[in-house]
Scaffold this motif. Structure first.
Motif, PDB file in Angstrom:
ATOM      1  N   PRO A 201      15.785  29.795  92.517  1.00  0.00           N
ATOM      2  CA  PRO A 201      16.004  30.223  91.126  1.00  0.00           C
ATOM      3  C   PRO A 201      15.947  29.079  90.116  1.00  0.00           C
ATOM      4  N   LEU A 202      16.101  27.845  90.558  1.00  0.00           N
ATOM      5  CA  LEU A 202      16.087  26.711  89.627  1.00  0.00           C
ATOM      6  C   LEU A 202      14.682  26.209  89.346  1.00  0.00           C
ATOM      7  N   GLN A 203      13.674  26.724  90.036  1.00  0.00           N
ATOM      8  CA  GLN A 203      12.291  26.336  89.762  1.00  0.00           C
ATOM      9  C   GLN A 203      11.775  27.076  88.521  1.00  0.00           C
ATOM     10  N   ASP A 204      11.034  26.354  87.685  1.00  0.00           N
ATOM     11  CA  ASP A 204      10.460  26.950  86.476  1.00  0.00           C
ATOM     12  C   ASP A 204       9.100  27.537  86.834  1.00  0.00           C
ATOM     13  N   LEU A 205       9.079  28.811  87.223  1.00  0.00           N
ATOM     14  CA  LEU A 205       7.846  29.441  87.669  1.00  0.00           C
ATOM     15  C   LEU A 205       6.846  29.604  86.526  1.00  0.00           C
ATOM     16  N   ASP A 206       7.333  29.811  85.305  1.00  0.00           N
ATOM     17  CA  ASP A 206       6.420  29.942  84.162  1.00  0.00           C
ATOM     18  C   ASP A 206       5.634  28.653  83.939  1.00  0.00           C
ATOM     19  N   ARG A 207       6.306  27.522  84.064  1.00  0.00           N
ATOM     20  CA  ARG A 207       5.600  26.245  83.890  1.00  0.00           C
ATOM     21  C   ARG A 207       4.599  26.021  85.020  1.00  0.00           C
ATOM     22  N   ILE A 208       4.955  26.401  86.239  1.00  0.00           N
ATOM     23  CA  ILE A 208       4.039  26.248  87.366  1.00  0.00           C
ATOM     24  C   ILE A 208       2.792  27.094  87.160  1.00  0.00           C
ATOM     25  N   PHE A 209       2.982  28.348  86.745  1.00  0.00           N
ATOM     26  CA  PHE A 209       1.840  29.233  86.524  1.00  0.00           C
ATOM     27  C   PHE A 209       1.014  28.785  85.319  1.00  0.00           C
ATOM     28  N   SER A 210       1.657  28.197  84.327  1.00  0.00           N
ATOM     29  CA  SER A 210       0.917  27.694  83.170  1.00  0.00           C
ATOM     30  C   SER A 210      -0.045  26.587  83.580  1.00  0.00           C
ATOM     31  N   LYS A 211       0.420  25.699  84.460  1.00  0.00           N
ATOM     32  CA  LYS A 211      -0.453  24.630  84.949  1.00  0.00           C
ATOM     33  C   LYS A 211      -1.575  25.188  85.809  1.00  0.00           C
ATOM     34  N   VAL A 212      -1.264  26.187  86.632  1.00  0.00           N
ATOM     35  CA  VAL A 212      -2.290  26.808  87.465  1.00  0.00           C
ATOM     36  C   VAL A 212      -3.346  27.485  86.604  1.00  0.00           C
ATOM     37  N   THR A 213      -2.917  28.173  85.555  1.00  0.00           N
ATOM     38  CA  THR A 213      -3.856  28.866  84.676  1.00  0.00           C
ATOM     39  C   THR A 213      -4.756  27.880  83.945  1.00  0.00           C
ATOM     40  N   THR A 214      -4.195  26.760  83.490  1.00  0.00           N
ATOM     41  CA  THR A 214      -5.002  25.757  82.784  1.00  0.00           C
ATOM     42  C   THR A 214      -6.085  25.188  83.704  1.00  0.00           C
ATOM     43  N   GLU A 215      -5.693  24.825  84.921  1.00  0.00           N
ATOM     44  CA  GLU A 215      -6.682  24.295  85.865  1.00  0.00           C
ATOM     45  C   GLU A 215      -7.713  25.358  86.237  1.00  0.00           C
ATOM     46  N   PHE A 216      -7.270  26.615  86.337  1.00  0.00           N
ATOM     47  CA  PHE A 216      -8.195  27.689  86.690  1.00  0.00           C
ATOM     48  C   PHE A 216      -9.230  27.900  85.585  1.00  0.00           C
ATOM     49  N   GLU A 217      -8.797  27.875  84.332  1.00  0.00           N
ATOM     50  CA  GLU A 217      -9.734  28.074  83.225  1.00  0.00           C
ATOM     51  C   GLU A 217     -10.807  26.996  83.210  1.00  0.00           C
ATOM     52  N   GLU A 218     -10.404  25.758  83.475  1.00  0.00           N
ATOM     53  CA  GLU A 218     -11.383  24.668  83.500  1.00  0.00           C
ATOM     54  C   GLU A 218     -12.375  24.840  84.652  1.00  0.00           C
ATOM     55  N   ASN A 219     -11.870  25.181  85.824  1.00  0.00           N
ATOM     56  CA  ASN A 219     -12.762  25.358  86.973  1.00  0.00           C
ATOM     57  C   ASN A 219     -13.644  26.589  86.827  1.00  0.00           C
ATOM     58  N   TRP A 220     -13.102  27.652  86.210  1.00  0.00           N
ATOM     59  CA  TRP A 220     -13.907  28.870  86.025  1.00  0.00           C
ATOM     60  C   TRP A 220     -15.050  28.614  85.047  1.00  0.00           C
ATOM     61  N   ALA A 221     -14.774  27.872  83.981  1.00  0.00           N
ATOM     62  CA  ALA A 221     -15.832  27.556  83.021  1.00  0.00           C
ATOM     63  C   ALA A 221     -16.915  26.690  83.657  1.00  0.00           C
ATOM     64  N   ALA A 222     -16.512  25.820  84.590  1.00  0.00           N
ATOM     65  CA  ALA A 222     -17.485  24.951  85.252  1.00  0.00           C
ATOM     66  C   ALA A 222     -18.083  25.591  86.498  1.00  0.00           C
ATOM     67  N   GLY A 223     -17.634  26.805  86.856  1.00  0.00           N
ATOM     68  CA  GLY A 223     -18.149  27.482  88.040  1.00  0.00           C
ATOM     69  C   GLY A 223     -17.714  26.839  89.336  1.00  0.00           C
ATOM     70  N   LYS A 224     -16.490  26.252  89.359  1.00  0.00           N
ATOM     71  CA  LYS A 224     -16.010  25.538  90.540  1.00  0.00           C
ATOM     72  C   LYS A 224     -14.822  26.222  91.209  1.00  0.00           C
ATOM     73  N   VAL A 225     -14.558  27.472  90.868  1.00  0.00           N
ATOM     74  CA  VAL A 225     -13.460  28.198  91.511  1.00  0.00           C
ATOM     75  C   VAL A 225     -13.869  28.520  92.938  1.00  0.00           C
ATOM     76  N   ARG A 226     -13.066  28.090  93.892  1.00  0.00           N
ATOM     77  CA  ARG A 226     -13.418  28.239  95.303  1.00  0.00           C
ATOM     78  C   ARG A 226     -13.494  29.716  95.681  1.00  0.00           C
ATOM     79  N   GLY A 227     -14.631  30.095  96.225  1.00  0.00           N
ATOM     80  CA  GLY A 227     -14.845  31.468  96.638  1.00  0.00           C
ATOM     81  C   GLY A 227     -15.510  32.343  95.588  1.00  0.00           C
ATOM     82  N   TRP A 228     -15.693  31.817  94.374  1.00  0.00           N
ATOM     83  CA  TRP A 228     -16.301  32.603  93.296  1.00  0.00           C
ATOM     84  C   TRP A 228     -17.504  31.890  92.701  1.00  0.00           C
ATOM     85  N   GLU A 229     -18.148  31.001  93.449  1.00  0.00           N
ATOM     86  CA  GLU A 229     -19.351  30.350  92.977  1.00  0.00           C
ATOM     87  C   GLU A 229     -20.550  31.263  93.206  1.00  0.00           C
ATOM     88  N   ASN A 230     -21.629  31.055  92.370  1.00  0.00           N
ATOM     89  CA  ASN A 230     -22.897  31.776  92.516  1.00  0.00           C
ATOM     90  C   ASN A 230     -22.683  33.284  92.564  1.00  0.00           C
TER      91      ASN A 230
END
Length: 509
Positions: A201-230
């Motif tokens: 309960p002391l972990q900040d899950l919103d901050r963790i997901f915010s970082k995951v979403t930021t990295e995901f947006e960058e990889n998705w724009a570059a087409g580098k999301v694992r399993g979703w290329e081509n």
């Protein structure tokens, strides 16, 4: 007197400070069992939530959108409708205080220490299933049945499912776009989030997901999301940059025919035109698009239903991409949670494999034993260990017997410079090392025989000085290394050099 804005502000600040001190006091206590750790974490989480809500209320008071705080401060300064009258404001406030205490004659000041003890002993209500065992294991049985009964899943055991549920790359892309897979991912992500919030309960899950979403947006724009290329190749479509032909490089149909029939067929299919006929007919049909837009071409050049299908496909592509992105983001969040719960997943696998070899009675007995062991550990932690002689602790967490300490000399460190400053713990180990190979090798490197005369000698300089004195007293020629130098075999037997060498040549040692 909590009716006034300033009194509400003061009480809110006091509540925040009280809770902060209480959190510090709570975290100073080291929990002895997993159950106590969970209760402590949830108590701290509840206090943090209370501080957050109280702080938001204070922010609203200080913003003072209704000017209530400003008016009350002005009233304290004696400002009235007729002007400034300090004495009138003072007596009005005094009258209000007396009226309050007349209506509440039993009001008393609450001791903060009483609240401390009450809050620290509180046991929060945390919902866990029997399979989860207070957050020690995951309970993925419902998701397991949903997986094996789906089109994208495969028949396997529950223990094998725990190995593959976090790896979504094995599922084909077309299956991931189905509603069944989407519902499965939503349920899986919801359960992992709910379990993580209950156990951490002391972990900040919103901050963790915010970082995951930021990295995901960058990889998705570059087409580098694992399993979703081509994406286009996975769905069976040919990328437009490989299918189309730049007609500006060709001036005649004959030149266009040189690219080959298959390449012409791909280019025509990309434009929605008919792909049949000879190579010349294909080239002529494609060459028409060099000077004539597709909208103005006759209908006979298009494949059947191409125009309507093309319009629907163009309209459906953005929606399909949005769905793919949403599913890929859920997978990224799920993988992050699995990384955070890696130890729990491994513990769950071990528990499932172990339970497969136990009967129901054995499982119940083991569960009761674990509960008894946790209670015993918590009671033992509360008992203060009596150790006035400061003896070393044994394997059971209690001081070792005093006679054992004296016998082995445990806790005493001896260093030998001849052995390369190696440390020997205990008197017995220190006395034994004079016969070991390490010490013998060190003596040979100094050119000194390893005899009983050098026992208790650990300094190189002392050993050299003693050897010089022995040589001066006995003479260099009187030293008989074959009879006086000692060697030890693996079993601890002591021989002189001559006997040791003879036995070694015979293969007896």
């Amino acid at each position: 007197m909590s009716s006034t804005v300033l009194e509400v502000t003061r009480a809110a600040h006091e509540e925040v400070e009280r809770l902060e001190r209480l959190i510090v006091k709570e975290l100073q206590n080291e929990p002895g069992t997993n159950k106590e750790r969970l209760y402590q974490s949830h108590r701290v989480r509840n206090m943090i939530d209370t501080i957050t809500s109280t702080t938001e209320k204070l922010i609203g008071i200080y913003e003072d959108n209704d000017n209530a705080r400003k008016d009350e401060i002005a009233a304290l300064g004696g400002q009235t409708a007729s002007g400034i009258n300090v004495f009138s404001a003072f007596y009005d406030r005094l009258k209000e205080i007396r009226e309050y205490h007349r209506k509440h004659p039993v009001a008393r000041v609450v001791d903060a220490n009483d609240d401390y003890e009450t809050v620290l002993k509180e046991e929060p209500q945390i919902e866990f299933s029997g399979e989860e065992a207070l957050g020690r294991y995951l309970d993925l049985h419902e998701l397991y049945y949903q997986y094996v009964n789906s089109k994208f899943g495969e028949p396997l055991e529950y223990s094998a499912y725990l190995d593959v549920f976090s790896d979504t790359n094995k599922i084909p892309r077309k299956m991931k776009m189905t509603r069944q897979y989407r519902e499965y991912m939503v349920n899986l992500l919801e359960y992992l989030i709910y379990f993580f919030q209950r156990t951490e309960p002391l972990q900040d899950l919103d901050r963790i997901f915010s970082k995951v979403t930021t990295e995901f947006e960058e990889n998705w724009a570059a087409g580098k999301v694992r399993g979703w290329e081509n994406d286009n190749q996975e769905n069976g479509h040919v990328p437009a940059e490989h299918a189309t032909i730049d007609l500006d490089y060709y001036s005649t149909v004959e030149e266009l025919m040189e690219v080959g029939p298959e390449r012409l067929k791909e280019a025509l299919a990309a434009l929605g035109l008919k792909t049949g006929g000879t190579i010349q007919q294909r080239a002529e049909r494609l060459f028409l698009t060099k000077h004539t837009p597709l909208e103005k071409l006759e209908r006979k050049h298009f494949a059947k239903g191409t125009r309507s299908v093309e319009k629907n496909r163009v309209a459906a592509v953005p929606q399909e991409d949005e769905n793919s992105k949403e599913i890929a983001l859920m997978e990224a969040k799920m993988e992050k949670l699995c990384d955070l719960l890696e130890e729990t997943i491994a513990r769950t696998k071990d528990n499932v494999v172990k339970k497969q070899a136990l009967t129901y009675e054995e499982m119940e007995a083991e569960r009761e034993e674990e509960e008894t062991q946790e209670d015993t550990e918590s009671e033992d932690d509360e008992q203060q260990i009596y150790n006035p002689l400061k003896l070393p602790m044994g394997w059971d967490g209690k001081p070792i017997p005093y006679w054992l300490y004296k016998l082995h000399g445990l806790g005493q460190e001896f260093k030998c410079e001849i052995c390369g400053n190696y440390s020997y713990w205990g008197r017995r180990a220190f006395e034994r090392h004079f016969k070991e190979w390490r010490h013998q090798h060190g003596m040979r490197c100094l050119g000194i025989p390893n005899t009983k005369n050098f026992n208790e000698i650990t300094s190189i300089e002392e050993a050299k000085d003693l050897w010089k004195k022995i040589q001066q007293r006995q003479g260099v020629n009187k030293w008989r290394p074959d009879l006086e130098e000692e060697y030890e075999d693996k079993e601890g037997n002591i021989y002189n050099k001559k006997t040791y060498t003879d036995l070694q040549r015979q293969g007896l040692i």
